[in-house]
Design a protein around this motif. Sequence first.
Motif, PDB file in Angstrom:
ATOM      1  N   SER A  96       0.388  -1.091  -0.342  1.00 11.05           N
ATOM      2  CA  SER A  96       0.318   0.054   0.355  1.00 11.05           C
ATOM      3  C   SER A  96       0.715   1.053   0.113  1.00 11.05           C
ATOM      4  CB  SER A  96      -0.903   0.349   1.314  1.00 11.05           C
ATOM      5  OG  SER A  96      -1.642  -0.626   1.467  1.00 11.05           O
ATOM      6  N   GLU A  97       2.136   1.181   1.132  1.00 12.89           N
ATOM      7  CA  GLU A  97       2.954   2.092   0.944  1.00 12.89           C
ATOM      8  C   GLU A  97       3.524   2.350  -0.409  1.00 12.89           C
ATOM      9  OE1 GLU A  97       4.503   1.230   5.074  1.00 12.89           O
ATOM     10  OE2 GLU A  97       5.926   1.720   4.080  1.00 12.89           O
ATOM     11  N   LEU A  98       4.006   1.646  -0.884  1.00 17.15           N
ATOM     12  CA  LEU A  98       4.864   2.341  -2.308  1.00 17.15           C
ATOM     13  C   LEU A  98       3.599   1.772  -3.260  1.00 17.15           C
ATOM     14  CD1 LEU A  98       6.763  -1.710  -2.914  1.00 17.15           C
ATOM     15  CD2 LEU A  98       7.515   0.813  -3.452  1.00 17.15           C
ATOM     16  N   TYR A  99       1.795   1.529  -3.184  1.00 17.70           N
ATOM     17  CA  TYR A  99       1.572   2.262  -4.575  1.00 17.70           C
ATOM     18  C   TYR A  99       0.131   3.345  -4.550  1.00 17.70           C
ATOM     19  CZ  TYR A  99      -3.222   1.606  -7.453  1.00 17.70           C
ATOM     20  OH  TYR A  99      -3.920   1.633  -8.515  1.00 17.70           O
ATOM     21  N   ASN A 100       0.820   3.917  -3.114  1.00 21.08           N
ATOM     22  CA  ASN A 100       0.594   5.124  -2.749  1.00 21.08           C
ATOM     23  C   ASN A 100       1.741   6.318  -2.700  1.00 21.08           C
ATOM     24  OD1 ASN A 100      -2.319   4.990  -1.375  1.00 21.08           O
ATOM     25  ND2 ASN A 100      -1.373   4.468   0.465  1.00 21.08           N
ATOM     26  N   LEU A 145      -6.305  -8.544  -8.012  1.00 18.86           N
ATOM     27  CA  LEU A 145      -6.815  -7.353  -8.057  1.00 18.86           C
ATOM     28  C   LEU A 145      -7.807  -6.759  -7.001  1.00 18.86           C
ATOM     29  CD1 LEU A 145      -7.537  -8.179 -12.459  1.00 18.86           C
ATOM     30  CD2 LEU A 145      -6.728  -5.840 -11.546  1.00 18.86           C
ATOM     31  N   GLN A 146      -8.091  -8.078  -6.285  1.00 19.09           N
ATOM     32  CA  GLN A 146      -9.468  -7.346  -5.401  1.00 19.09           C
ATOM     33  C   GLN A 146      -8.833  -6.300  -4.486  1.00 19.09           C
ATOM     34  OE1 GLN A 146     -10.678 -11.199  -4.531  1.00 19.09           O
ATOM     35  NE2 GLN A 146     -12.770 -10.488  -6.132  1.00 19.09           N
ATOM     36  N   ARG A 147      -7.090  -7.114  -4.191  1.00 22.59           N
ATOM     37  CA  ARG A 147      -5.974  -5.982  -3.365  1.00 22.59           C
ATOM     38  C   ARG A 147      -6.059  -5.021  -3.747  1.00 22.59           C
ATOM     39  NH1 ARG A 147      -4.345  -9.528   1.017  1.00 22.59           N
ATOM     40  NH2 ARG A 147      -4.680 -11.360   1.298  1.00 22.59           N
ATOM     41  N   LEU A 148      -5.514  -4.489  -5.373  1.00 19.27           N
ATOM     42  CA  LEU A 148      -5.088  -3.696  -5.777  1.00 19.27           C
ATOM     43  C   LEU A 148      -7.218  -2.114  -5.506  1.00 19.27           C
ATOM     44  CD1 LEU A 148      -3.312  -4.869  -9.281  1.00 19.27           C
ATOM     45  CD2 LEU A 148      -2.194  -3.359  -6.661  1.00 19.27           C
ATOM     46  N   MET A 149      -7.443  -3.157  -6.004  1.00 21.28           N
ATOM     47  CA  MET A 149      -8.520  -2.271  -6.565  1.00 21.28           C
ATOM     48  C   MET A 149      -8.951  -2.051  -4.545  1.00 21.28           C
ATOM     49  SD  MET A 149     -12.334  -3.835  -7.551  1.00 21.28           S
ATOM     50  CE  MET A 149     -12.868  -4.817  -5.853  1.00 21.28           C
ATOM     51  N   LYS A 150      -8.751  -2.435  -3.030  1.00 21.23           N
ATOM     52  CA  LYS A 150      -8.902  -2.024  -2.452  1.00 21.23           C
ATOM     53  C   LYS A 150      -7.996  -0.964  -2.198  1.00 21.23           C
ATOM     54  CE  LYS A 150      -7.977  -4.670   3.102  1.00 21.23           C
ATOM     55  NZ  LYS A 150      -8.142  -5.470   2.990  1.00 21.23           N
ATOM     56  N   MET A 151      -6.509  -0.859  -2.314  1.00 23.39           N
ATOM     57  CA  MET A 151      -6.232  -0.246  -1.911  1.00 23.39           C
ATOM     58  C   MET A 151      -6.066   1.867  -2.873  1.00 23.39           C
ATOM     59  SD  MET A 151      -2.251  -1.852  -2.340  1.00 23.39           S
ATOM     60  CE  MET A 151      -1.579  -3.809  -2.182  1.00 23.39           C
ATOM     61  N   GLU A 154     -11.499   3.444  -6.552  1.00 25.35           N
ATOM     62  CA  GLU A 154     -11.170   4.592  -7.254  1.00 25.35           C
ATOM     63  C   GLU A 154     -11.482   4.515  -8.401  1.00 25.35           C
ATOM     64  OE1 GLU A 154     -13.973   5.982  -4.732  1.00 25.35           O
ATOM     65  OE2 GLU A 154     -14.363   6.529  -6.989  1.00 25.35           O
ATOM     66  N   ASN A 155     -10.208   3.520  -8.255  1.00 28.02           N
ATOM     67  CA  ASN A 155      -9.877   3.018  -9.756  1.00 28.02           C
ATOM     68  C   ASN A 155     -10.005   2.643 -11.260  1.00 28.02           C
ATOM     69  OD1 ASN A 155      -7.646   2.200 -12.098  1.00 28.02           O
ATOM     70  ND2 ASN A 155      -6.469   2.962 -10.042  1.00 28.02           N
ATOM     71  N   GLY A 156     -11.170   3.252 -12.056  1.00 26.62           N
ATOM     72  CA  GLY A 156     -11.930   2.388 -12.506  1.00 26.62           C
ATOM     73  C   GLY A 156     -11.447   1.193 -13.222  1.00 26.62           C
ATOM     74  N   GLN A 157      -9.866   1.004 -13.311  1.00 25.84           N
ATOM     75  CA  GLN A 157      -9.477   0.384 -14.516  1.00 25.84           C
ATOM     76  C   GLN A 157      -9.036  -1.138 -13.315  1.00 25.84           C
ATOM     77  OE1 GLN A 157      -6.671   1.090 -17.177  1.00 25.84           O
ATOM     78  NE2 GLN A 157      -7.039  -1.766 -17.556  1.00 25.84           N
ATOM     79  N   TYR A 158      -9.467  -1.331 -12.017  1.00 26.51           N
ATOM     80  CA  TYR A 158      -9.178  -2.440 -11.777  1.00 26.51           C
ATOM     81  C   TYR A 158     -11.006  -3.369 -11.760  1.00 26.51           C
ATOM     82  CZ  TYR A 158      -4.978  -1.568  -9.729  1.00 26.51           C
ATOM     83  OH  TYR A 158      -4.245  -0.228 -10.046  1.00 26.51           O
ATOM     84  N   TYR A 159     -11.798  -2.419 -12.053  1.00 20.77           N
ATOM     85  CA  TYR A 159     -12.608  -2.687 -11.889  1.00 20.77           C
ATOM     86  C   TYR A 159     -13.563  -3.614 -13.008  1.00 20.77           C
ATOM     87  CZ  TYR A 159     -14.542  -0.508  -7.829  1.00 20.77           C
ATOM     88  OH  TYR A 159     -14.374  -0.584  -6.226  1.00 20.77           O
ATOM     89  N   HIS A 160     -12.257  -2.818 -15.124  1.00 16.31           N
ATOM     90  CA  HIS A 160     -12.666  -2.987 -15.998  1.00 16.31           C
ATOM     91  C   HIS A 160     -11.546  -4.913 -16.344  1.00 16.31           C
ATOM     92  CE1 HIS A 160     -10.643  -2.820 -19.694  1.00 16.31           C
ATOM     93  NE2 HIS A 160     -11.806  -2.746 -20.202  1.00 16.31           N
ATOM     94  N   ASP A 161     -10.978  -4.208 -15.517  1.00 12.27           N
ATOM     95  CA  ASP A 161     -10.388  -5.844 -15.758  1.00 12.27           C
ATOM     96  C   ASP A 161     -10.731  -7.210 -14.199  1.00 12.27           C
ATOM     97  OD1 ASP A 161      -8.483  -4.352 -17.247  1.00 12.27           O
ATOM     98  OD2 ASP A 161      -7.083  -4.285 -15.690  1.00 12.27           O
ATOM     99  N   ILE A 162     -11.078  -7.042 -14.138  1.00 11.35           N
ATOM    100  CA  ILE A 162     -11.947  -7.587 -12.957  1.00 11.35           C
ATOM    101  C   ILE A 162     -13.549  -8.354 -14.129  1.00 11.35           C
ATOM    102  CG2 ILE A 162     -13.409  -8.550 -10.946  1.00 11.35           C
ATOM    103  CD1 ILE A 162     -11.140  -6.971  -9.541  1.00 11.35           C
ATOM    104  N   GLY A 163     -13.645  -6.923 -14.197  1.00  8.07           N
ATOM    105  CA  GLY A 163     -15.238  -7.401 -15.251  1.00  8.07           C
ATOM    106  C   GLY A 163     -14.670  -8.759 -16.630  1.00  8.07           C
ATOM    107  N   LEU A 164     -13.407  -7.840 -17.740  1.00  9.96           N
ATOM    108  CA  LEU A 164     -13.299  -9.004 -18.189  1.00  9.96           C
ATOM    109  C   LEU A 164     -12.363 -10.766 -18.152  1.00  9.96           C
ATOM    110  CD1 LEU A 164     -10.728  -6.844 -20.648  1.00  9.96           C
ATOM    111  CD2 LEU A 164     -14.014  -7.501 -21.120  1.00  9.96           C
ATOM    112  N   LEU A 165     -12.057 -10.651 -16.829  1.00  8.92           N
ATOM    113  CA  LEU A 165     -11.493 -11.838 -16.352  1.00  8.92           C
ATOM    114  C   LEU A 165     -12.389 -12.786 -15.636  1.00  8.92           C
ATOM    115  CD1 LEU A 165      -8.893 -13.130 -14.697  1.00  8.92           C
ATOM    116  CD2 LEU A 165      -9.761 -12.561 -12.904  1.00  8.92           C
ATOM    117  N   TYR A 166     -14.148 -11.961 -15.746  1.00  9.02           N
ATOM    118  CA  TYR A 166     -15.314 -13.167 -15.376  1.00  9.02           C
ATOM    119  C   TYR A 166     -15.803 -13.542 -16.772  1.00  9.02           C
ATOM    120  CZ  TYR A 166     -15.670 -12.764 -10.137  1.00  9.02           C
ATOM    121  OH  TYR A 166     -15.398 -13.188  -8.832  1.00  9.02           O
ATOM    122  N   ILE A 167     -15.541 -12.708 -17.963  1.00 11.28           N
ATOM    123  CA  ILE A 167     -15.787 -12.790 -19.490  1.00 11.28           C
ATOM    124  C   ILE A 167     -14.817 -14.193 -20.535  1.00 11.28           C
ATOM    125  CG2 ILE A 167     -16.402 -12.201 -21.384  1.00 11.28           C
ATOM    126  CD1 ILE A 167     -17.016  -9.787 -20.287  1.00 11.28           C
TER     127      ILE A 167
END
Length: 694
Positions: A96-100, A145-151, A154-167
């Motif tokens: 989380s520190e590195l991400y921020n 992806l879920q951990r990144l989304m938790k960090m 508000e980053n829509g990229q992660y919701y998008h990529d999880i959606g594609l993963l489910y497809i």
Amino acid sequence: MKRYILCMLLLYLFAIPSFSQTDNTEQFSLQDKIAVYREITKKETDPAILAEAHFKIAEILRQMGKDNEATAEYLKVVLNYPSQKDFAKVAEERLSELYNKFSESDIDKKDVKQSEDPAIFFTYIKTLYGTYSDSGEYDRALQLLQRLMKMDPENGQYYHDIGLLYINGYNDPDKALSYFKKLKQINKDYPSLDTDIGLAYEKKGDIDNAILFYSRAVDKFPFDSWSMYGLSRREALKLSKQGKFIKDWFFIGPFPNVNNTGMGVVFRPEIDIANMELEEEYVGKDNNRVKWQRPFSYKDSGYVDINNIFKDNDKSVFYAFTYVYSEKENIFQGRVGTEDPIKVWINNEVIFTKDKTVMPAKFDDDIFNMRLKKGWNTIFVKLAENYGSCGFYFRITDFSGNRPENVICDPLKDEKRVSDIFYSLKKAKIIKLIKGFGGGGSLVFLFVIAIYLVITNIYNKIKIRQLKEDFISSVSHELKTPLAAIKMFTETLSMGRIKDPEKVKDYYGTIIRETDRLTRFINKILDFQKIEKGQKVYSFDEVDIVEIARTASKIYFEQVHDPSLVMEQEYDENIPKLEIDEDAILQVILNLFLNAYKYSTQEKYTKIKVQNIEGNIKISIIDHGVGIPKDKLTKIFDRFYRVDVESTRTVKGSGIGLAFVKSVVDAHGGKIAVESNIGNGSTFYMLLPIHGRE
């Protein structure tokens, strides 16, 4: 455990006394510790020891300023050893520190090292879960992806990529839709969102909603490449409703596709292709028994989604088989669309092979000729899943792209059904003929003519609309590439991520080059439009054509920015000035240069020659590219025409470049022609009269 690791460290360090005699003791000691921990990870199996070893490596790497490498080790702890809660918790805090630190909100803080490029960090993160997804490790990709989304919620990229993963991975369109809806709440204008929602609805079988969202994508972002892909899927769905695609096959699988080598392995169905027995059982993947199955029916048409047929579809090979009846022997076209490697047999003979994964899948991506004999024929298809999604389009057409009425697909080889279909078609033709020449005399004749004119008008409108959509699809690629580069480099500069002055200068240079490229392309379209309407006004002056050729060569060399390009120039000494439009002829030469570059896949070589020949100036552009078939040489200067052969299908273009060239040369009273052979390059040359236009 700590005592064990300490002992390993002491043994290793005392075994290399020379390090203590160096001036850079601290650096060596850090590297030595990493080496010891690496050895521990290779030899140990205890999760607790492994988790601590990876954590220690990460801490040392971070101490050394190697944050990107440290990220990889922290992720190993979090993803591989979640049960070791003490280390996993701290590792997640470090992540989380590195991400921020690298996020846009904190990018300008003083504690960010100049040597660390934020783009590398985020690219690495994306590559990591992309690698998990591509290798079929969907749970690990989802967990990351879920951990990144938790960090960063508000980053829509992660919701998008999880959606594609489910497809593409889990084959769960409902879950995909739930994430896409969350993304819509965060960013309703996410460029590919409507297309992705359309894909989810298509996988669900909700065709109307799929068409609706594909249309929305095109309306909102008409020049976006993903919107163009949605447009292709929409048109395919419309063709599906008309029954244009073959979807009713017998299928069998899965067979193993280890390390994506399955296309090179001959499995039993291939051996039995000449004597196919659809009741036969085979040994498939993981030694499971597999049988032929027919999941669809005569009425089905459209994209064959292998993921919906076989539950175990990752890294696998599949086969499809059907019979086709032809009323007479003839040559037709087979049209396939898939992102996966594919091989097609007609009557036990291989007629088409594609070995690479090319995304995304579009109908009619590959076209090949196929000879059908009179009576029954067999079509056999092999498909390898190298990526999450898997499937194909397949249809048979005449050379105009229309479905032939005298060809019937029937996997059951039902003679009576085929006979009934042909009888119904002949009956309809007879009724039509009787109505056309029955009573009513001239009144009936006029009515028939009126109907014909209405149908012709509708057909022409449809054809024009199709040309327009094809044109938009091609132009969008030409516009998107420079725009994407400009946007990326501008954003990077505006965020202050680049500190090196030389690199900043290089970024600005790229922005200028791409802007010039975009301007030239737009001017070409506008000039072509004026030419078509007869509104183009040329400004003729006496100009040094050699100087124009040199200027065009310089612009061309700078624009392609390719060190492998070999550029040669040859000019006669006795070249007089010509009465021409300087800008128009410059654009013509640039168009021919760029064509030479685009269609040279192996050797990037271009040569320009300017000669004085019998009252004309001959300007030749020579390349060592793929060449043009002789039967296409007279067509390439037509509007929107593009040569459709295997070596050029991946090359994007608008189809107006050579038409523009011909129009300009014609306006100068000149001539344009080409000499070419497949595999031996091409020579385009134009003749411009020395004494001006006649």
